[in-house]
Design a protein around this motif. Structure first.
Motif, mmCIF file in Angstrom:
data_model
loop_
_atom_site.group_PDB
_atom_site.id
_atom_site.type_symbol
_atom_site.label_atom_id
_atom_site.label_comp_id
_atom_site.label_asym_id
_atom_site.label_seq_id
_atom_site.Cartn_x
_atom_site.Cartn_y
_atom_site.Cartn_z
ATOM 1 N N ARG A 60 0.839 -1.204 0.000
ATOM 2 C CA ARG A 60 0.000 0.000 0.000
ATOM 3 C C ARG A 60 0.873 1.254 0.000
ATOM 4 O O ARG A 60 0.603 2.208 -0.720
ATOM 5 N N ARG A 61 1.948 1.254 0.821
ATOM 6 C CA ARG A 61 2.843 2.412 0.897
ATOM 7 C C ARG A 61 3.550 2.685 -0.433
ATOM 8 O O ARG A 61 3.871 3.809 -0.744
ATOM 9 N N HIS A 62 3.829 1.640 -1.170
ATOM 10 C CA HIS A 62 4.597 1.785 -2.405
ATOM 11 C C HIS A 62 3.720 1.789 -3.658
ATOM 12 O O HIS A 62 4.221 1.668 -4.768
ATOM 13 N N ARG A 63 2.444 1.932 -3.486
ATOM 14 C CA ARG A 63 1.511 1.892 -4.617
ATOM 15 C C ARG A 63 1.754 3.020 -5.612
ATOM 16 O O ARG A 63 1.645 2.829 -6.817
ATOM 17 N N GLU A 64 2.109 4.194 -5.125
ATOM 18 C CA GLU A 64 2.236 5.377 -5.980
ATOM 19 C C GLU A 64 3.670 5.637 -6.466
ATOM 20 O O GLU A 64 3.923 6.672 -7.073
ATOM 21 N N ILE A 65 4.605 4.742 -6.209
ATOM 22 C CA ILE A 65 5.997 4.934 -6.615
ATOM 23 C C ILE A 65 6.084 4.880 -8.142
ATOM 24 O O ILE A 65 5.537 3.978 -8.774
ATOM 25 N N THR A 66 6.811 5.856 -8.727
ATOM 26 C CA THR A 66 6.952 5.888 -10.184
ATOM 27 C C THR A 66 8.398 5.699 -10.637
ATOM 28 O O THR A 66 8.641 5.450 -11.809
ATOM 29 N N ASN A 67 9.351 5.794 -9.719
ATOM 30 C CA ASN A 67 10.766 5.643 -10.067
ATOM 31 C C ASN A 67 11.055 4.177 -10.387
ATOM 32 O O ASN A 67 10.898 3.308 -9.526
ATOM 33 N N PRO A 68 11.480 3.858 -11.620
ATOM 34 C CA PRO A 68 11.709 2.453 -11.991
ATOM 35 C C PRO A 68 12.780 1.760 -11.158
ATOM 36 O O PRO A 68 12.695 0.559 -10.911
ATOM 37 N N VAL A 69 13.769 2.511 -10.692
ATOM 38 C CA VAL A 69 14.825 1.902 -9.872
ATOM 39 C C VAL A 69 14.257 1.471 -8.518
ATOM 40 O O VAL A 69 14.549 0.375 -8.035
ATOM 41 N N HIS A 70 13.411 2.312 -7.928
ATOM 42 C CA HIS A 70 12.784 1.959 -6.654
ATOM 43 C C HIS A 70 11.843 0.774 -6.816
ATOM 44 O O HIS A 70 11.806 -0.118 -5.967
ATOM 45 N N ILE A 71 11.087 0.774 -7.910
ATOM 46 C CA ILE A 71 10.163 -0.329 -8.167
ATOM 47 C C ILE A 71 10.941 -1.637 -8.325
ATOM 48 O O ILE A 71 10.570 -2.664 -7.760
ATOM 49 N N MET A 72 12.021 -1.581 -9.083
ATOM 50 C CA MET A 72 12.847 -2.773 -9.305
ATOM 51 C C MET A 72 13.423 -3.278 -7.984
ATOM 52 O O MET A 72 13.394 -4.476 -7.701
ATOM 53 N N GLY A 73 13.945 -2.374 -7.168
ATOM 54 C CA GLY A 73 14.491 -2.770 -5.866
ATOM 55 C C GLY A 73 13.425 -3.343 -4.960
ATOM 56 O O GLY A 73 13.641 -4.354 -4.280
ATOM 57 N N PHE A 74 12.255 -2.721 -4.926
ATOM 58 C CA PHE A 74 11.145 -3.179 -4.095
ATOM 59 C C PHE A 74 10.719 -4.582 -4.490
ATOM 60 O O PHE A 74 10.619 -5.479 -3.644
ATOM 61 N N LEU A 75 10.488 -4.799 -5.785
ATOM 62 C CA LEU A 75 10.048 -6.115 -6.262
ATOM 63 C C LEU A 75 11.133 -7.172 -6.082
ATOM 64 O O LEU A 75 10.846 -8.326 -5.756
ATOM 65 N N THR A 76 12.396 -6.778 -6.274
ATOM 66 C CA THR A 76 13.510 -7.718 -6.098
ATOM 67 C C THR A 76 13.589 -8.199 -4.654
ATOM 68 O O THR A 76 13.728 -9.398 -4.400
ATOM 69 N N GLN A 77 13.480 -7.268 -3.708
ATOM 70 C CA GLN A 77 13.573 -7.651 -2.292
ATOM 71 C C GLN A 77 12.399 -8.532 -1.873
ATOM 72 O O GLN A 77 12.578 -9.497 -1.132
ATOM 73 N N TRP A 78 11.200 -8.230 -2.347
ATOM 74 C CA TRP A 78 10.053 -9.077 -2.003
ATOM 75 C C TRP A 78 10.147 -10.445 -2.678
ATOM 76 O O TRP A 78 9.725 -11.448 -2.102
ATOM 77 N N LYS A 79 10.704 -10.494 -3.889
ATOM 78 C CA LYS A 79 10.901 -11.798 -4.547
ATOM 79 C C LYS A 79 11.917 -12.632 -3.776
ATOM 80 O O LYS A 79 11.745 -13.836 -3.599
ATOM 81 N N MET A 80 12.978 -11.966 -3.283
ATOM 82 C CA MET A 80 13.974 -12.678 -2.476
ATOM 83 C C MET A 80 13.338 -13.189 -1.182
ATOM 84 O O MET A 80 13.599 -14.320 -0.756
ATOM 85 N N TYR A 81 12.474 -12.388 -0.568
ATOM 86 C CA TYR A 81 11.759 -12.820 0.628
ATOM 87 C C TYR A 81 10.877 -14.027 0.311
ATOM 88 O O TYR A 81 10.862 -15.012 1.045
ATOM 89 N N PHE A 82 10.172 -13.971 -0.808
ATOM 90 C CA PHE A 82 9.312 -15.076 -1.222
ATOM 91 C C PHE A 82 10.124 -16.355 -1.412
ATOM 92 O O PHE A 82 9.714 -17.434 -0.987
ATOM 93 N N ASP A 83 11.291 -16.222 -2.038
ATOM 94 C CA ASP A 83 12.145 -17.385 -2.267
ATOM 95 C C ASP A 83 12.691 -17.957 -0.961
ATOM 96 O O ASP A 83 12.980 -19.152 -0.881
ATOM 97 N N GLU A 84 12.856 -17.119 0.056
ATOM 98 C CA GLU A 84 13.406 -17.567 1.337
ATOM 99 C C GLU A 84 12.348 -18.128 2.283
ATOM 100 O O GLU A 84 12.700 -18.740 3.290
ATOM 101 N N LEU A 85 11.075 -17.926 1.980
ATOM 102 C CA LEU A 85 10.035 -18.462 2.856
ATOM 103 C C LEU A 85 10.152 -19.977 2.909
ATOM 104 O O LEU A 85 10.334 -20.625 1.875
#
Length: 131
Positions: A60-85
């Motif tokens: 919800r906090r990151h819904r309005e982010i438009t910077n592609p670098v921030h989006i890439m970092g955000f999705l990368t970190q959550w994907k890494m979290y998903f892989d570590e579950l």
């Protein structure tokens, strides 16, 4: 321009982050969000509710982010979290400690959030006096 993205998208891991490889492995935001919530179903109820609330709040906090670098970092970190579950949360060996290099890259605010998170989880997992 490519070197600018690589320089700005500093990875939080010890491995080198190849943006082309990372983007192939990433899920779009909505499917990743759904996969995270589904993966939390395997966790004990206390961990599930804590994890679900945190995932929902962060997305919800990151819904309005438009910077592609921030989006890439955000999705990368959550994907890494998903892989570590853990696939089997009853196996305590499936949980791993946070990499020390991650601490070095955290801001003071992030360290404060991590500290609060640590205390919140300690409250949930207090051992019973009878055991």
């Amino acid at each position: 321009m490519y070197s600018t993205f690589v320089r700005l998208a500093d990875s939080a891991t010890t491995k080198h982050l190849d943006l082309r490889q990372a983007s192939v492995a990433l899920y779009p935001p909505i499917p990743l969000y759904r996969k995270l919530l589904r993966a939390h179903r395997r966790l004990p109820i206390e961990m599930r509710s804590l994890g679900d609330d945190y995932v929902k709040a962060e997305f919800r906090r990151h819904r309005e982010i438009t910077n592609p670098v921030h989006i890439m970092g955000f999705l990368t970190q959550w994907k890494m979290y998903f892989d570590e579950l853990p696939r089997d949360p009853s196996d305590s060996r499936s949980f791993k400690k946070l990499d020390p290099t991650v601490y070095e890259k955290m801001s003071a605010e992030q360290l404060g959030q991590l500290y609060e998170f640590m205390h919140a989880t300690k409250e949930i997992w207090k051992p019973l006096d009878g055991e």
